[in-house]
Design a protein around this motif. Structure first.
Motif, short mmCIF file in Angstrom:
data_model
loop_
_atom_site.label_atom_id
_atom_site.label_comp_id
_atom_site.label_asym_id
_atom_site.label_seq_id
_atom_site.Cartn_x
_atom_site.Cartn_y
_atom_site.Cartn_z
N ASP A 1 -3.37 -6.33 -7.39
CA ASP A 1 -2.70 -6.43 -6.13
C ASP A 1 -2.26 -7.94 -6.08
OD1 ASP A 1 -4.83 -7.87 -5.47
OD2 ASP A 1 -5.62 -6.13 -4.22
N LYS A 2 -1.70 -8.34 -5.02
CA LYS A 2 -1.28 -9.80 -4.55
C LYS A 2 -2.33 -10.90 -5.07
CE LYS A 2 1.13 -12.77 -1.40
NZ LYS A 2 1.38 -12.65 0.14
N VAL B 1 5.35 -5.72 -0.69
CA VAL B 1 3.93 -5.90 -1.07
C VAL B 1 3.52 -4.53 -1.50
CG1 VAL B 1 1.77 -6.56 -0.11
CG2 VAL B 1 3.81 -7.47 0.98
N LEU C 1 5.45 -8.78 -8.20
CA LEU C 1 6.09 -8.27 -6.85
C LEU C 1 7.66 -8.99 -6.63
CD1 LEU C 1 2.89 -8.71 -4.35
CD2 LEU C 1 3.67 -6.77 -5.86
N CYS D 1 3.60 1.42 1.31
CA CYS D 1 4.80 0.29 1.20
C CYS D 1 6.03 0.61 1.92
CB CYS D 1 5.12 -0.08 -0.15
SG CYS D 1 5.62 1.09 -1.33
#
Length: 127
Positions: free
Chosen positions: A89-90, A76, A72, A113
């Protein structure tokens, strides 16, 4: 006499410190070499920023173990590669997979987002 004792102790402590330092460096070099030998794995790195990926097309070879990773850069995001069981994802930024079927797959941002979210798409080509 005490000066000589302190001088010898100082030299011994310095030598001991250097030995520990070089041992640590040697261990890190061995770990990096082992990692490099084990990481002959194909890499697919996808970088996401606000409303775009770092590339519109990604290409990889079929049949080879591949590490797919998401970084990223801005905002996010979470991605899905449609038709495959890949969601990143994160919290889960990478996954190892072997692409067995050649073809084209769509990469979408699946986490709303912002205003350009609907255009946040890319293509993965497995050859």
């Amino acid at each position: 006499m005490q000066k000589w004792i302190f001088f010898v102790l100082f030299i011994l402590a310095g030598a001991l410190g250097l030995g520990v330092l070089f041992q640590d460096i040697s261990e890190r070099q061995d770990a990096k070499a082992a990692e490099a030998a084990g990481s002959k794995m194909q890499q697919l790195k996808i970088a996401a920023s606000n409303w775009q990926f770092d590339s519109t097309d990604y290409t990889i070879k079929k049949g080879e173990p591949t590490k797919v990773s998401l970084s990223l850069k801005e905002g996010v995001h979470a991605i899905e590669i449609k038709g495959l069981d890949i969601k990143l994802d994160k919290e889960n930024p990478s996954k190892e997979i072997t692409f067995d079927k050649p073809g084209e797959y769509e990469i979408d941002c699946i986490l709303p987002c912002g205003e350009g979210h609907a255009k946040m798409k890319a293509k993965l080509v497995v050859q």
